[in-house]
Scaffold this active site. Structure first.
Site, mmCIF file in Angstrom:
data_model
loop_
_atom_site.group_PDB
_atom_site.id
_atom_site.type_symbol
_atom_site.label_atom_id
_atom_site.label_comp_id
_atom_site.label_asym_id
_atom_site.label_seq_id
_atom_site.Cartn_x
_atom_site.Cartn_y
_atom_site.Cartn_z
ATOM 1 N N TYR A 151 0.811 -1.227 0.000
ATOM 2 C CA TYR A 151 0.000 0.000 0.000
ATOM 3 C C TYR A 151 0.842 1.275 0.000
ATOM 4 C CZ TYR A 151 -4.419 -2.346 0.689
ATOM 5 O OH TYR A 151 -5.534 -3.109 0.512
ATOM 6 N N LYS A 222 2.116 -14.017 5.762
ATOM 7 C CA LYS A 222 2.429 -14.977 4.686
ATOM 8 C C LYS A 222 3.939 -15.185 4.673
ATOM 9 C CE LYS A 222 0.681 -16.857 1.478
ATOM 10 N NZ LYS A 222 0.256 -18.273 1.379
#
Ligand code: NAD
Length: 427
Positions: A151, A222
């Site tokens: 982002y 992750k």
């Protein structure tokens, strides 16, 4: 009563006067409707809870279409200055300007005030239509990192000179060119994840869990694929938990060590006894697994600390499980400076602007979060209980009305009055 500013004390705690000035942005589209209803309930709850000894002095600040029409700017400097000066503010939904210089007003506000936590409580209210069998098992608070990750906006389009330059750097300087399957037609995005940024987010999540006597913090990542960014987030999180929170917490890392040295049975027994002593358990789950776990075993999760992109997906998926996508609240907070912007999580639904039909609960519940942040818990509880009772009575706005059997349809403003009545806040 004189009105006063909220300030951050030298001890890192907010000073909240009885008559604080709080800026609000009513928002575009359905914003004025849902803000009008929310303000009515918030004011009534405060008046009732504190017998008139506390009152918020609302100060309108402009953003979005309203700002643009009045000042020619989507986010006037004065708005940012006021939000900075008064620390806490609340906002309705804002139109995202199309083709303007600002990518998103919400993102601009978050960046300007360095609001590093996006806080999303996910909780079911009895009677709210839900797609899952046991929505009552879901009660999570999501801490989404708000300033880093993909982002950050460092992206280069395919075929651009910047993409070519980056490709050449990756190939010639870092020897990573072979990892790119279609180099010539690739767009590129950069994912910065820092130790500082991860630590401040995870620190806030752990402190929140301890303050609210919650059982666990789950680090969602992750790291199995993105070893240094998402994997770093996990490792830094565990290290921080043990270093800064010591014997208030027990981590899966400590369990793993015990397993290696003493065997699984002894490690499990130790975990059980640490839990029984009320220690906060710090664990981690890989993001894809987490998305199924919140459907299969949501009762195992309480506070969640995660990165920006994971947090975006998880917040909406979890909110959907409690039927709350239209009513779930949110806040963007910097726990160090005290700056916080509480907000509706839905958009401006422009088709329904000024129809007095939409559900004000998202903004109202973000007002509840704001009152809790201020330590005005009595008023917060009054609103939450009254809203829960109103939903249970099936006297609701169109979104719930359409999904409930034998419900009564109310307008936005009527729904607000119903909440005030159910909370016995009038007079
Ligand atoms: P939206 O959330 O505005 O509306 C989608 C649909 O959800 C609506 O048509 C309506 O059926 C329903 N809905 C939304 N809010 C509701 C409420 N309070 N009560 C009942 N039903 C409700 O999403 P969109 O149409 O994708 O976006 C419209 C505008 O809002 C865009 O300009 C977008 O950029 C902006 N937006 C702003 C925010 C924000 O300010 N936080 C968030 C999302 C979208």
């Amino acid at each position: 009563m004189t009105t006063q500013k909220i300030t951050m004390g030298a001890d890192g705690r907010l000073n909240i006067p009885d008559n604080p000035i709080i800026p609000f942005i009513e928002g575009d589209g359905i914003g004025p409707d849902v803000w009008g209803a929310s303000k009515l309930v918030i004011d009534a709850a405060i008046a009732h809870a504190y017998g008139g000894n506390r009152k918020i002095e609302w100060l309108e600040i402009l953003a979005g279409e309203k700002a643009f029409n009045k000042t020619g700017e989507w986010l006037p400097i004065e708005t940012l200055d006021k939000a900075r000066e008064y620390l806490i503010s609340i906002k309705g939904p804002l139109t995202t300007p199309i083709g303007g210089g600002i990518r998103s007003l919400n993102v601009a506000l978050r960046q300007e005030l360095d609001l590093f936590v996006c806080l999303r409580p996910i909780k079911w209210y009895k009677g709210v239509p839900s797609p899952v069998v046991h929505p009552e098992n879901v009660n999570m608070t999501i801490f989404r990192e708000n300033t880093e990750d993909i982002y950050a906006g460092i992206e280069f389009s395919a075929g651009s000179p910047e993409a070519a330059k980056l490709l050449s750097f990756l190939t010639n300087e870092l020897g990573a060119g072979k990892k790119i399957r279609f180099p010539e037609s690739s767009a590129f995005g950069i994912k910065p994840v820092s130790k500082d940024g991860s630590e401040r987010l995870i620190r806030a999540a752990i402190q929140y869990a301890l303050d609210n006597k919650l059982p666990s913090v789950t680090i969602v990542h992750k790291g199995n694929i993105m070893k240094f960014t998402e994997g770093g987030f996990k490792i830094w999180g565990y290290e921080l938990a043990e270093r800064e929170f010591g014997d208030k917490v027990y981590t899966w890392g400590q369990w793993e060590n015990a397993r290696k040295t003493q065997g699984e049975e002894a490690a499990n027994a130790k975990m059980k006894s640490e839990t029984a002593q009320g220690k906060l358990i710090i664990k981690d789950v890989i993001a894809d697994n987490f998305l199924q776990q919140i459907l299969l075993a949501p009762q195992d999760y309480s506070v969640v600390a995660t990165l920006n992109l994971n947090g975006d997906y998880i917040s909406d998926a979890a909110a959907a499980a409690v039927g709350g996508i239209g009513i779930s609240p949110g806040a963007n907070i910097n726990y160090v400076t005290g700056h916080a912007v509480f907000e509706a999580t839905h958009g401006t639904a422009p088709r329904f602007a000024n129809t007095d039909t939409m559900n004000p609960s998202s903004l109202l519940l973000s007002g509840v979060m704001m009152l809790e942040y201020m330590g005005w818990n009595e008023a917060a509880k009054l609103i939450e209980d009254a809203l829960a009772a109103t939903i249970l009575s099936k006297r609701v706005t169109i979104d719930f009305y359409n999904l409930m059997k034998d419900a009564t349809l109310l307008k936005t403003s009527e729904f607000a009055k119903e909440i005030i009545k159910n909370g016995v806040m009038e007079g």
